[in-house]
Design a protein around this motif. Structure first.
Motif, PDB file in Angstrom:
ATOM      1  N   ASN A 289      12.285  29.796 -11.618  1.00 55.55           N
ATOM      2  CA  ASN A 289      12.266  29.762 -13.076  1.00 55.55           C
ATOM      3  C   ASN A 289      11.791  31.095 -13.674  1.00 55.55           C
ATOM      4  N   PRO A 290      12.013  31.297 -14.979  1.00 57.31           N
ATOM      5  CA  PRO A 290      11.650  32.568 -15.630  1.00 57.31           C
ATOM      6  C   PRO A 290      10.162  32.886 -15.608  1.00 57.31           C
ATOM      7  N   ASP A 291       9.309  31.887 -15.422  1.00 57.28           N
ATOM      8  CA  ASP A 291       7.874  32.179 -15.370  1.00 57.28           C
ATOM      9  C   ASP A 291       7.450  32.748 -14.024  1.00 57.28           C
ATOM     10  N   GLU A 292       8.400  32.815 -13.055  1.00 61.33           N
ATOM     11  CA  GLU A 292       8.133  33.425 -11.749  1.00 61.33           C
ATOM     12  C   GLU A 292       8.977  34.668 -11.491  1.00 61.33           C
ATOM     13  N   LEU A 293      10.202  34.684 -11.965  1.00 60.78           N
ATOM     14  CA  LEU A 293      11.150  35.745 -11.630  1.00 60.78           C
ATOM     15  C   LEU A 293      10.783  37.075 -12.293  1.00 60.78           C
ATOM     16  N   SER A 294      10.891  38.157 -11.538  1.00 61.73           N
ATOM     17  CA  SER A 294      10.679  39.498 -12.085  1.00 61.73           C
ATOM     18  C   SER A 294      11.789  39.846 -13.065  1.00 61.73           C
ATOM     19  N   MET A 295      11.422  40.423 -14.207  1.00 65.99           N
ATOM     20  CA  MET A 295      12.412  40.790 -15.220  1.00 65.99           C
ATOM     21  C   MET A 295      13.354  41.865 -14.697  1.00 65.99           C
ATOM     22  N   GLN A 296      12.924  42.632 -13.717  1.00 64.43           N
ATOM     23  CA  GLN A 296      13.799  43.649 -13.149  1.00 64.43           C
ATOM     24  C   GLN A 296      15.099  43.023 -12.653  1.00 64.43           C
ATOM     25  N   CYS A 297      15.002  41.848 -12.063  1.00 64.93           N
ATOM     26  CA  CYS A 297      16.175  41.151 -11.527  1.00 64.93           C
ATOM     27  C   CYS A 297      17.179  40.838 -12.636  1.00 64.93           C
ATOM     28  N   ILE A 298      16.691  40.322 -13.750  1.00 60.57           N
ATOM     29  CA  ILE A 298      17.559  39.990 -14.884  1.00 60.57           C
ATOM     30  C   ILE A 298      18.200  41.251 -15.465  1.00 60.57           C
ATOM     31  N   LEU A 299      17.416  42.302 -15.631  1.00 59.25           N
ATOM     32  CA  LEU A 299      17.935  43.536 -16.241  1.00 59.25           C
ATOM     33  C   LEU A 299      18.987  44.194 -15.347  1.00 59.25           C
ATOM     34  N   ILE A 300      18.793  44.139 -14.039  1.00 60.18           N
ATOM     35  CA  ILE A 300      19.800  44.697 -13.131  1.00 60.18           C
ATOM     36  C   ILE A 300      21.114  43.932 -13.281  1.00 60.18           C
ATOM     37  N   ALA A 301      21.029  42.601 -13.334  1.00 62.12           N
ATOM     38  CA  ALA A 301      22.234  41.790 -13.496  1.00 62.12           C
ATOM     39  C   ALA A 301      22.913  42.077 -14.830  1.00 62.12           C
ATOM     40  N   LEU A 302      22.126  42.116 -15.906  1.00 56.87           N
ATOM     41  CA  LEU A 302      22.695  42.392 -17.230  1.00 56.87           C
ATOM     42  C   LEU A 302      23.344  43.774 -17.263  1.00 56.87           C
ATOM     43  N   ASN A 303      22.718  44.734 -16.607  1.00 61.81           N
ATOM     44  CA  ASN A 303      23.263  46.086 -16.579  1.00 61.81           C
ATOM     45  C   ASN A 303      24.631  46.103 -15.904  1.00 61.81           C
ATOM     46  N   ARG A 304      24.735  45.417 -14.759  1.00 63.73           N
ATOM     47  CA  ARG A 304      26.014  45.372 -14.048  1.00 63.73           C
ATOM     48  C   ARG A 304      27.070  44.633 -14.875  1.00 63.73           C
ATOM     49  N   PHE A 305      26.656  43.528 -15.489  1.00 65.09           N
ATOM     50  CA  PHE A 305      27.610  42.699 -16.221  1.00 65.09           C
ATOM     51  C   PHE A 305      28.084  43.361 -17.507  1.00 65.09           C
ATOM     52  N   LEU A 306      27.205  44.127 -18.145  1.00 62.49           N
ATOM     53  CA  LEU A 306      27.555  44.712 -19.434  1.00 62.49           C
ATOM     54  C   LEU A 306      28.180  46.097 -19.300  1.00 62.49           C
ATOM     55  N   GLN A 307      27.861  46.816 -18.222  1.00 62.90           N
ATOM     56  CA  GLN A 307      28.373  48.176 -18.079  1.00 62.90           C
ATOM     57  C   GLN A 307      29.716  48.237 -17.366  1.00 62.90           C
ATOM     58  N   GLU A 308      30.094  47.189 -16.660  1.00 55.37           N
ATOM     59  CA  GLU A 308      31.376  47.164 -15.956  1.00 55.37           C
ATOM     60  C   GLU A 308      32.259  46.086 -16.576  1.00 55.37           C
ATOM     61  N   LYS A 309      33.464  46.454 -16.954  1.00 53.58           N
ATOM     62  CA  LYS A 309      34.350  45.538 -17.665  1.00 53.58           C
ATOM     63  C   LYS A 309      34.541  44.220 -16.917  1.00 53.58           C
ATOM     64  N   HIS A 310      34.708  44.304 -15.604  1.00 53.04           N
ATOM     65  CA  HIS A 310      34.938  43.101 -14.810  1.00 53.04           C
ATOM     66  C   HIS A 310      33.701  42.706 -14.005  1.00 53.04           C
ATOM     67  N   GLY A 311      32.553  43.243 -14.382  1.00 49.16           N
ATOM     68  CA  GLY A 311      31.344  43.010 -13.607  1.00 49.16           C
ATOM     69  C   GLY A 311      30.965  41.555 -13.469  1.00 49.16           C
ATOM     70  N   SER A 312      31.105  40.780 -14.538  1.00 46.38           N
ATOM     71  CA  SER A 312      30.708  39.370 -14.507  1.00 46.38           C
ATOM     72  C   SER A 312      31.866  38.433 -14.167  1.00 46.38           C
ATOM     73  N   LYS A 313      33.033  38.989 -13.895  1.00 43.59           N
ATOM     74  CA  LYS A 313      34.173  38.155 -13.511  1.00 43.59           C
ATOM     75  C   LYS A 313      33.912  37.597 -12.118  1.00 43.59           C
ATOM     76  N   MET A 314      34.221  36.312 -11.917  1.00 44.80           N
ATOM     77  CA  MET A 314      33.844  35.617 -10.687  1.00 44.80           C
ATOM     78  C   MET A 314      35.053  35.206  -9.863  1.00 44.80           C
ATOM     79  N   ALA A 315      34.828  35.172  -8.556  1.00 48.65           N
ATOM     80  CA  ALA A 315      35.847  34.686  -7.628  1.00 48.65           C
ATOM     81  C   ALA A 315      35.198  33.764  -6.611  1.00 48.65           C
ATOM     82  N   PHE A 316      35.952  32.767  -6.184  1.00 51.22           N
ATOM     83  CA  PHE A 316      35.551  31.894  -5.082  1.00 51.22           C
ATOM     84  C   PHE A 316      36.314  32.319  -3.833  1.00 51.22           C
ATOM     85  N   LEU A 317      35.672  32.228  -2.686  1.00 48.95           N
ATOM     86  CA  LEU A 317      36.393  32.405  -1.432  1.00 48.95           C
ATOM     87  C   LEU A 317      37.326  31.215  -1.262  1.00 48.95           C
TER      88      LEU A 317
END
Length: 580
Positions: A289-317
């Motif tokens: 939960n957010p009361d345990e997780l380091s904010m660095q983890c969230i910011l890294i994900a947001l950075n990848r998702f927002l800076q790359e056009k297809h960064g948050s696009k998902m695929a299943f194997l």
């Protein structure tokens, strides 16, 4: 693949020849095959924007065919996004090519690697590409580590986790391409879909428009959604993010000491933003939960998702990971002279008098010797097998703060096809569940036209890991009754369970709590000839499949860079042995 993709799963209540379902020349709409030149998005009455909400598909009716009822579930895969031009993809491709183009070693190193998860497989693959001879040892009888899966007596697969491949995984995407496996990823529409707890059975979407570049497509997705966040909340969250946008990577790394909850409070972001969005996101990223997780983890994900056009696009194997992903890596390793051995559990790391590794002693009594040794297991296993002589070395002592997080993956096969779902990953926003998907729809190998199989991540799992499977299933069914109010009830008076599997991992990826970053080790250890790989080691993608693959590449890179030293060490060892 056609411009708009092809049908990946269809529920047909009459008779139909399923072999036609994968024909890329057609998409399927409301029971009628149509040329894929037409946009299938318009076929889903009541769905959002480019939506493909399955629960609405059956509300549309075409002229009935004789003795055949209309389709109730329609879904489709999307073309592979254009990833090759992104900076991160090109960097990953260059690193991959450096192994293939490096000078061939006069005497290839024999590298013994413990652990055939993605980190170990990656290490072995790239060392083999560089001309060395990896010997990969796996304790269990299955490949994959944290992406392992097993087949039950009915021939159905159940997995360690619900694995999603993002566009922002450049090293994973390169790996698929290098092995000729790009067609094994089933790309979904570019959306993030959240259940609405206050509106049981309903969902809210963040749709990323393909016509917009990053970060505008992400900003559009956030601004367009008015169901989860109000405009004042969006504005305050955007203001809170400004330092991260301006400060870049240095700012992101500096937030390692704060939890998500503390960071939001510090930045003046309303609590409801955390409740509505970041509880789900925290559980999806690290199973806590957010009361345990380091904010660095969230910011890294947001950075990848927002800076790359297809960064948050998902695929299943398109099937089970051991066969559809891991086995091709093994075949590649073996084709270059490497070895992969299952059922080879390490009992002890035996040392020379100078503190370097002498050999790996296996539980079956076999002794495995090499020129170089790599531990690519989860950090908890390494700590358990760490030699006493190493425990006070600062490099190894810092590992004590890194602890794997427990996670439970639940699979439930129902007696009918559930309608209130999507061909996508879904964020449950449940206090017990993280994300889930109807794998009978999203995955070709698990496709079933008549029955749904839900795969769900049960998290946080700390208080549940010791409970019985039945207790976990009972709790899961209560949550599913909220997600499928018209189709599932906790007492099974509606949809009935045909069978279930509960896969428990007491120590999964390392728990990304504050102040962990300084404890993450580099892949090259201070012990000459001993290296580490794993998502907990130093690399920028934290605890993820991408992090595991990248750590393996970094480990292989360090060994290749150290070749002269390691080769001379090996020659010295041989000379000493000949004098005995």
């Amino acid at each position: 693949m056609s411009q708009f993709g092809h049908a990946s799963a269809v529920y047909w209540t009459g008779q139909h020849n399923a072999t036609n379902l994968w024909n890329p020349r057609y998409t399927w709409r409301c029971g009628c095959p149509i040329s894929s030149r037409h946009n299938n998005a318009l076929s889903f009455k009541g769905s959002d924007s480019l939506g493909h909400r399955v629960s609405n598909a059956y509300t549309i009716r075409t002229r009935p065919m004789k003795n055949v009822q209309p389709l109730q579930v329609v879904c489709m895969d999307y073309p592979r996004p254009e990833l090759e031009s992104t900076v991160n993809y090109l960097e990953a491709a260059y690193l991959s090519s450096s192994f293939r183009t490096s000078p061939r070693p006069d005497k290839p190193l024999k590298v013994v690697i413990a652990g055939a998860g993605l980190a170990g497989l990656s290490t072995a693959k790239y060392l083999a590409d560089a001309g060395h001879k990896p010997i990969l040892l796996e304790a269990r009888d299955v490949l994959g580590g944290k992406v392992a899966a097993w087949k039950d007596d009915d021939g159905d697969w159940y997995e360690t986790g619900l694995h999603i491949f993002f566009g922002a995984y450049p090293n994973v995407q390169n790996l698929f391409g290098e092995l000729g496996l790009n067609d094994r990823l089933q790309w979904k529409e570019h959306s993030m879909i959240f259940a609405m707890p206050n509106k049981p059975g309903e969902f809210s979407r963040f749709d990323f428009l393909d016509i917009l570049p990053a970060p505008l497509n992400g900003i559009w997705a956030i601004l367009k959604n008015n169901e989860m966040l109000t405009w004042p909340e969006k504005i305050k969250f955007a203001i809170g993010l400004l330092p991260a946008m301006v400060g870049g990577q240095a700012y992101v790394e500096a937030q390692d000491g704060l939890t998500v909850k503390d960071w939001m409070k510090k930045q003046g972001v309303p609590d409801r933003v955390t409740t509505e969005v970041f509880i789900a996101m925290s559980k999806a990223l690290n199973f806590i939960n957010p009361d345990e997780l380091s904010m660095q983890c969230i910011l890294i994900a947001l950075n990848r998702f927002l800076q790359e056009k297809h960064g948050s696009k998902m695929a299943f194997l398109d099937g089970n990971p051991p066969e559809r992903l891991c086995l091709p890596i093994v075949d590649h390793i073996r084709s270059l002279g490497g070895e992969v051995r299952l059922n080879s559990r390490i009992q002890k790391i035996e040392l020379n008098k100078d503190g370097t590794v002498k050999n790996f002693l296996l539980k079956n009594g076999n002794v495995i010797e090499g020129d170089v040794y790599v531990f690519a297991t989860p950090v908890d296993i390494l700590k358990r097998l760490l030699p006493e002589d190493w425990k006070e070395v600062p490099y190894f002592r810092k590992l004590e703060k890194l602890v794997g997080v427990p996670v439970i993956n639940v699979h439930i096969w129902f007696d009918r096809k559930l309608r209130n779902t999507y061909d996508h990953l879904l964020f449950s926003r449940s206090h017990l569940l993280s994300v889930y998907a109807d794998m009978s729809v999203t995955c070709k190998e698990y496709y079933d036209p008549h029955r749904s199989m839900l795969e769900l991540v049960f998290a946080p799992a700390e208080e549940w890991i010791s409970k019985s499977d039945q207790e976990i299933i009972d709790a899961t069914m209560k949550e599913l009754a909220k997600l499928f109010p018209d189709e599932i009830s906790a007492d099974q008076s509606k949809a009935k369970i045909l069978k279930y599997h509960v896969a428990k991992t007491p120590r999964s990826v390392y728990k990304t709590v504050p102040d962990c970053e300084p404890c993450r080790p580099l892949q090259r250890s201070p012990v000459e000839g001993f290296y580490l790989a794993g998502d907990y080691t130093k690399q920028k993608y934290l605890a993820s499949m991408e992090g595991a693959v990248l750590s393996g590449k970094f480990c292989a890179q360090a060994i290749v860079q150290d070749y002269e030293l390691l080769a001379s060490r090996s020659q010295k060892k041989l000379a000493e042995a000949s004098l005995v």
